[in-house]
Scaffold this motif. Structure first.
Motif, PDB file in Angstrom:
ATOM      1  N   SER A 136      -6.190  -5.694  -0.952  1.00 44.16           N
ATOM      2  CA  SER A 136      -6.585  -5.451   0.436  1.00 44.16           C
ATOM      3  C   SER A 136      -6.437  -6.748   1.241  1.00 44.16           C
ATOM      4  N   PHE A 163      -7.127   2.108   0.829  1.00 42.49           N
ATOM      5  CA  PHE A 163      -7.298   2.179   2.288  1.00 42.49           C
ATOM      6  C   PHE A 163      -8.757   1.921   2.677  1.00 42.49           C
ATOM      7  N   MET A 167      -9.574  -0.629   5.722  1.00 41.26           N
ATOM      8  CA  MET A 167      -9.382   0.088   6.995  1.00 41.26           C
ATOM      9  C   MET A 167     -10.329  -0.369   8.096  1.00 41.26           C
ATOM     10  N   LEU A 175      -2.951   2.125  11.798  1.00 41.16           N
ATOM     11  CA  LEU A 175      -2.984   2.759  10.472  1.00 41.16           C
ATOM     12  C   LEU A 175      -2.533   4.204  10.515  1.00 41.16           C
ATOM     13  N   ARG A 177      -2.209   7.468   7.632  1.00 40.10           N
ATOM     14  CA  ARG A 177      -2.311   7.963   6.246  1.00 40.10           C
ATOM     15  C   ARG A 177      -1.490   9.245   6.182  1.00 40.10           C
ATOM     16  N   LEU A 188     -10.968   9.291   5.521  1.00 38.24           N
ATOM     17  CA  LEU A 188      -9.674   8.838   6.032  1.00 38.24           C
ATOM     18  C   LEU A 188      -8.942   9.902   6.826  1.00 38.24           C
ATOM     19  N   GLY A 219       0.057   4.609   4.619  1.00 39.56           N
ATOM     20  CA  GLY A 219      -0.347   4.924   3.242  1.00 39.56           C
ATOM     21  C   GLY A 219       0.210   6.271   2.842  1.00 39.56           C
TER      22      GLY A 219
END
Ligand SMILES: Nc1ncnc2c1ncn2[C@@H]1O[C@H](COP(=O)(O)OP(=O)(O)OP(=O)(O)O)[C@@H](O)[C@H]1O
Length: 514
Positions: A136, A163, A167, A175, A177, A188, A219
């Motif tokens: 991370s 994540f 995050m 970001l 996902r 998320l 991601g």
């Protein structure tokens, strides 16, 4: 479903045939063919399904394309060309030093090597050594340096876990996902494209294009990179692969192909890619890209200081698998033990809170208990041991009476069927029971390992697998209790025999003595 290729690029798009007449074939696809030359010849092949294997195959086909990026990638992952590293510029140090501050030396070195890698870097994370913490930080550093990042792994949960770690330190608009809102963790879900578009009322197509073009960290599972339209028009500066030692090599190729360099994080001494075909395994499919690239030792940094196990628990894995290099990060981790409320003295070693007795073996073999034998019905998936399950239930109940919170106890099973048998019997429903594979990456204060096997004449594949044994040995933070037939374990496999040699006979507790 069909797959479309040209003479120089394979598997450019997948799609569906919507109509055919004498002179044309009309396809629908979520990828564009606009990057191909005008009047180029297209080959359209029928694809039976878009299951995992078909996607991996498409990924291999696309990896063989004749372009500059994939040619470079093939030199790295097939020819195993040595990777190159830059020197760290002073300006970079200034930018990232505040982010690296909380890391230990090994972790900081792993971050820096990832930043200066020109081709790829490998981070070997021993159990509990802070792989996700390090990764991370790597992601936040790349962002600080203005680079875009594709974060991937073989499962949604692995991508989600990572994540979750960073995050909150990254603006939400940076970001994305990728995945169905319901396939990703609830926390998320707001980062999926579906959720981002819900807020937009007009010209959603334009809004979606803008989001896909501007996000900085994406991601996705490695297989979804094959099918998502984003990757047909965007490349990323770096691809970070978590749990890389668990992924089949072919499944990673699409993700690596859309990035300029990559960082793989894993541990080749823990679980390997799951390959059921014996033939494929013998031909090398069970060897992950992470393990293969370790040949280039310059690429590898290792995280050896772990924050999970006390020194007694860690000592077993360290001796058996890491030549003594797995160490406790500090003294308080090294000495930490379970805390129990008992006036009973002496307490059986099974329940002892002393550091010295952090790893004990409860021997279920008894002349007076012939029912301690396992039962096996056709194949290992149906192997279980009722007697052992009853004993484990009693151990859990006693720990709870001694003041241990049931959520701090885990039961790790060698066999899948034993998970069900123990779950059915257990009085404490908050004790987690799962297979070794399901416990990888997780821990509990107390782990009880249900060995099941009581047969010395036939072969038990699962207890021959050194990596699986390593994972089972490294889930307990403070206390590890192996429950099984001691004499069978001495014969079942070389690794179990070596393990038993490390447990002093005084820490082998007979069922008859308790
Ligand atoms: N530099 C550090 N200083 C203090 N604590 C740390 C440090 N690095 C990691 N930890 C702690 O160690 C624990 C394990 O870290 P993390 O979850 O990153 O490990 P991991 O290697 O991903 O675990 P696993 O082996 O289960 O995959 C966490 O509680 C984390 O906060």
């Amino acid at each position: 479903m069909v797959i479309v290729s040209t003479a120089s690029r394979y598997a450019i798009i997948t799609g569906f045939v919507t109509s055919i007449d004498g002179s044309s074939v009309v396809l629908s696809s979520d990828h564009s063919l606009s990057t191909t030359e005008k009047n180029e010849h297209f080959d359209v092949d029928r694809l039976e399904s878009m299951g995992t294997h078909a996607m991996s195959l498409a990924s291999v086909a696309s990896f063989m394309s004749d372009d500059v990026e994939r040619t470079k990638l093939r030199r790295l992952v097939i020819d195993l060309d040595e990777p190159h590293f830059d020197k760290i510029p002073k300006s970079m140090v200034e930018k990232v030093s505040s982010l690296i501050k909380g890391l230990n030396k090994e972790q900081a070195r792993a971050v820096v090597r990832s930043l200066v890698a020109k081709d790829y870097a490998l981070i070997q994370g021993l159990p509990g050594a802070g792989k996700s913490t390090t990764l991370s930080c790597v992601i936040r550093c790349f962002l600080k340096l203005g680079q875009t990042v594709l974060v991937t792994s073989h499962t949604h949960s692995a991508v989600d876990n990572l994540f979750e770690k960073f995050m909150n330190d990254v603006p939400e608009e940076d970001l994305l996902r990728i995945g169905n809102m319901y396939a990703v963790k609830e926390k998320l879900a707001h980062l999926t494209i579906e959720a981002k578009l819900v807020k937009i009322k007009e010209d959603r197509f334009h809004a979606m294009k803008q989001i896909l073009n501007s996000v900085k960290v994406v991601g996705a599972t490695c297989l979804s990179v094959n099918s998502h339209p984003l990757f047909s028009f965007r490349r990323f500066d770096v691809c970070l692969v978590d749990e890389a030692s668990l992924a089949v090599e072919s499944s990673l190729l699409s993700a690596l192909s859309v990035c300029s360099k990559f960082v793989l994080v894993g541990d080749a001494k823990q679980l390997a890619p799951l390959v059921q075909s014996r033939e494929a395994k013998e031909l090398g499919m069970g060897i992950s890209l992470f393990e293969k690239l370790q040949k280039n030792t310059t690429a590898l940094t290792s995280l050896n200081s772990q924050y999970r196990m006390n020194e007694k628990v860690a000592g077993f894995s360290s001796t058996l698998f890491y030549s003594g290099t797995l160490v406790c990060a500090n003294e308080s981790i090294a000495k930490e033990c379970i805390k129990i409320n008992s006036t009973e003295k002496p307490l059986s070693r099974i329940y002892s809170p002393e550091l010295e007795h952090s790893v004990v073996f409860m021997d279920t073999h008894s002349e007076s208990s012939p029912e301690s034998q396992m039962s096996s019905q056709k194949g290992s998936s149906a192997t279980y041991n009722n007697f052992e399950a009853t004993q484990i239930n009693q151990i859990c109940n006693k720990f709870v009476r001694l003041g241990i919170n049931p959520v701090d106890i885990g039961v790790v099973c060698t066999y899948r069927r034993q998970v069900d048998v123990i779950r059915d019997i257990l009085d404490e429903k908050y004790v987690e029971v799962n297979t070794v594979d399901q416990f990888q990456g997780r821990d509990k204060s107390i782990i009880i390992w249900s060995l099941v096997w009581t047969n010395s004449d036939s072969r038990c594949e699962l207890l021959h697998d050194e990596r699986r044994v390593n994972v089972a040995l490294t889930r307990a933070k403070h206390k590890l209790i192996l429950v099984g037939c001691h004499s069978s374990m001495q014969l079942v496999s070389p690794i179990m025999c070596s393990l038993l040699k490390l447990i002093p006979s005084s820490d082998v507790v007979s069922i008859d003595s308790i």
